[in-house]
Design an enzyme around this catalytic site. Structure first.
Site, mmCIF file in Angstrom:
data_model
loop_
_atom_site.group_PDB
_atom_site.id
_atom_site.type_symbol
_atom_site.label_atom_id
_atom_site.label_comp_id
_atom_site.label_asym_id
_atom_site.label_seq_id
_atom_site.Cartn_x
_atom_site.Cartn_y
_atom_site.Cartn_z
ATOM 1 N N ASP A 41 0.835 -1.216 0.000
ATOM 2 C CA ASP A 41 0.000 0.000 0.000
ATOM 3 C C ASP A 41 0.865 1.261 0.000
ATOM 4 O O ASP A 41 0.414 2.339 0.369
ATOM 5 C CB ASP A 41 -0.980 0.002 1.184
ATOM 6 N N HIS A 246 26.895 11.416 -13.256
ATOM 7 C CA HIS A 246 25.646 11.243 -12.489
ATOM 8 C C HIS A 246 25.869 10.368 -11.259
ATOM 9 O O HIS A 246 25.006 9.559 -10.900
ATOM 10 C CB HIS A 246 24.539 10.681 -13.387
ATOM 11 N N ASP A 263 27.220 18.697 -6.311
ATOM 12 C CA ASP A 263 26.204 19.277 -7.196
ATOM 13 C C ASP A 263 24.893 19.170 -6.426
ATOM 14 O O ASP A 263 24.218 18.143 -6.453
ATOM 15 C CB ASP A 263 26.158 18.524 -8.532
ATOM 16 N N ASP A 274 20.409 25.219 -8.428
ATOM 17 C CA ASP A 274 21.265 24.158 -8.974
ATOM 18 C C ASP A 274 22.714 24.657 -8.963
ATOM 19 O O ASP A 274 23.081 25.500 -9.788
ATOM 20 C CB ASP A 274 20.796 23.851 -10.406
ATOM 21 N N HIS A 355 29.711 17.752 -21.354
ATOM 22 C CA HIS A 355 28.291 18.125 -21.203
ATOM 23 C C HIS A 355 28.102 19.595 -21.600
ATOM 24 O O HIS A 355 29.066 20.308 -21.864
ATOM 25 C CB HIS A 355 27.808 17.858 -19.765
ATOM 26 N N HIS A 359 21.732 25.417 -18.884
ATOM 27 C CA HIS A 359 20.339 25.046 -19.145
ATOM 28 C C HIS A 359 19.436 26.047 -18.432
ATOM 29 O O HIS A 359 19.855 26.704 -17.475
ATOM 30 C CB HIS A 359 20.042 23.604 -18.705
ATOM 31 N N HIS A 366 15.889 21.288 -15.125
ATOM 32 C CA HIS A 366 16.151 21.503 -16.556
ATOM 33 C C HIS A 366 14.859 22.110 -17.095
ATOM 34 O O HIS A 366 14.015 21.417 -17.651
ATOM 35 C CB HIS A 366 16.519 20.198 -17.258
ATOM 36 N N GLU A 384 27.822 26.094 -16.034
ATOM 37 C CA GLU A 384 28.454 24.980 -15.338
ATOM 38 C C GLU A 384 29.504 24.217 -16.150
ATOM 39 O O GLU A 384 29.356 23.024 -16.407
ATOM 40 C CB GLU A 384 27.384 24.009 -14.854
ATOM 41 N N TYR A 388 37.177 17.137 -16.589
ATOM 42 C CA TYR A 388 37.162 15.815 -15.945
ATOM 43 C C TYR A 388 38.372 15.017 -16.433
ATOM 44 O O TYR A 388 38.507 14.783 -17.636
ATOM 45 C CB TYR A 388 35.852 15.087 -16.275
ATOM 46 N N ARG A 397 33.877 20.865 -11.555
ATOM 47 C CA ARG A 397 32.808 21.629 -12.221
ATOM 48 C C ARG A 397 32.455 22.785 -11.286
ATOM 49 O O ARG A 397 32.505 22.634 -10.063
ATOM 50 C CB ARG A 397 31.580 20.731 -12.462
ATOM 51 N N GLU A 399 29.338 25.648 -10.878
ATOM 52 C CA GLU A 399 28.000 25.959 -11.411
ATOM 53 C C GLU A 399 27.320 27.025 -10.560
ATOM 54 O O GLU A 399 27.193 26.873 -9.342
ATOM 55 C CB GLU A 399 27.144 24.679 -11.409
#
Ligand code: GLY
Ligand code: MN
Ligand code: MN
Length: 429
Positions: A41, A246, A263, A274, A355, A359, A366, A384, A388, A397, A399
């Site tokens: 449930d 990620h 991040d 972000d 990347h 954005h 995003h 950002e 790497y 990075r 951002e």
């Protein structure tokens, strides 16, 4: 509500922007998200769909919003249908919105319980020539699940076959990218909470600390500031984990001499922040870390300067690519020969910066927004860039969240220590 109630004018203005772009004599319909079952449930926490939030603030399951600006009856120009509440429901499920509450939140005067939906919607639909249906036209969306809105669209098409149908998404992509003053106020609040979280963990960092302990410190700071938590799954990546873009496990121990890439951003009132920062576990950058860090920082600052009214996002990304190419050449990570012979579709710098730079940011991390129009005042973007280098166990990075203004920009997250000196000084206190 966890957050202080937002000014209902925010949603009034958003609706005005939306309805001004509808064709004549049209209505548009937006539903809540489903509550997703897990097993037995159990279910996942409710997360409202960003479009009904954007247009009404109706942060409650099973809500339906219908906008019909040309309705003959003034009372049917903006209508919310809500899950019924009464004293018995309140005992079992907790309070649901009352008519008065929902007016205070959204500025919408006409509210019906869901049991009235088919009758009232029919009256609206037979007086409208076309119906705007909603969907998901985010270029990066990959959705296998049928949403409540999809079932509503199917039901409407079955029952109103002779109507013309239109898409709400192109309008939403046009308007959601540019924020109003009231939206920016909420985003500043999400940024303030995020800044507090970063300052808290900067004091908590030490060799041997675990990534999840740092995650917990952020969560503590966010919750005591009326945020509902992370705006997206946080990345707390020490050492070589920073090279997994990620990485969300956050379960390693932070070692003396390593950097940790964070991040992490807070949500507030359903708007997001972000941010990415990289901090040395022991409070001091090594010579090599400083060298690469400053290269990323120069690209980051250069990109912020480029992000001005009038530039096209594709041109901006290409220019940032040129800045990154120069830095990678200086670091000796790529050669002039590689640059001279690069594939324009995948330039040489992509080996170390794979990347995008920016954005749109808003209710969604995003966020919606067009890439085919020039950048304009009021748009909010992340900036950002990163470098790497897995072979060195080093991933960096930086951002920030940038509001484009007439003259340049406002950096919502600048107060988080960012230069090597600022970071080392803060950590030494
Ligand atoms: N935190 C998600 C992103 O930076 O795009
Ligand atoms: Mn991020
Ligand atoms: Mn981002």
């Amino acid at each position: 509500m966890r957050y202080h109630q937002l000014n209902s004018q925010l949603f009034v203005e958003n609706r005005k922007k939306f309805t001004s772009l509808l064709k004549r004599n049209s209505l548009a319909i937006f539903t809540s998200n489903d509550i997703y079952p897990s097993s037995a449930d159990g279910h996942l926490p409710f997360k409202q769909h960003s479009d009904i939030l954007y247009l009404s603030g109706a942060d409650q399951e099973e809500s339906i919003l219908v906008l019909f600006p040309d309705a003959h009856k003034e009372s049917l120009r903006e209508v919310l249908f809500l899950k019924e509440t009464n004293e018995l429901i309140a005992v079992w499920e907790g309070a649901k919105f009352s008519e008065e509450q929902v007016f205070n939140i959204s500025g919408i005067k006409t509210v019906f319980w869901l049991s009235e939906f088919e009758r009232v919607f029919n009256e609206m639909a037979i007086n409208a020539e076309r119906i705007y249906l909603n969907g998901n036209e985010h270029t990066r969306a990959r959705v296998e699940t049928e949403l409540r809105q999809d079932r509503m669209n199917t039901w409407i098409k079955e029952h109103y076959q002779a109507h013309e149908f239109e898409r709400s998404q192109p309008i939403l992509h046009r308007i959601r990218g540019t924020k109003t003053m009231l939206e920016l106020e909420v985003m500043r609040k999400a940024a303030e909470i995020t800044i507090k979280g970063y300052k808290r963990i900067l004091k908590f960092m030490k060799p041997g600390v675990w990534e999840y302990e740092l995650e917990a410190e952020f969560m503590h700071e966010f919750l005591i500031n009326r945020s509902r938590g992370f705006a997206y799954t946080p990345i707390i990546a020490s050492g070589n984990n920073a090279n997994v873009l990620h990485y969300i496990e956050n379960n390693d121990q932070c070692k003396d001499g390593d950097l940790v890439l964070f991040d992490v951003g807070a949500e507030y009132g359903n708007y997001t922040c972000d941010v990415t920062r990289c901090f040395p576990v022991n409070g001091k950058f090594t010579k090599r870390q400083t060298e690469v860090y400053n290269a990323v920082l120069r690209v980051h600052e250069g990109a912020i300067t480029l992000l001005r009214p009038g530039i096209l996002l594709d041109d901006y990304h290409n220019k940032v690519g040129d800045l990154m190419t120069d830095e990678l050449l200086k670091l000796g990570l790529i050669t002039k020969n590689q640059v001279a012979n690069e594939d324009p579709a995948w330039p040489a710098y992509k080996k170390y910066f794979m990347h995008g730079t920016s954005h749109y940011l808003g209710i969604d991390v995003h966020d919606y927004g067009l890439w085919t129009i020039p950048v304009e005042e009021g748009m909010v973007f992340t900036v950002e860039p990163g470098i790497y280098i897995p072979e060195e166990g080093l991933g960096i990075r930086i951002e920030d969240d940038i509001v484009v203004t007439k003259e340049g920009h406002e950096n919502l997250t600048r107060d988080i220590p960012k230069t090597v000196e600022e970071i080392e000084t803060f950590m030494a206190q």
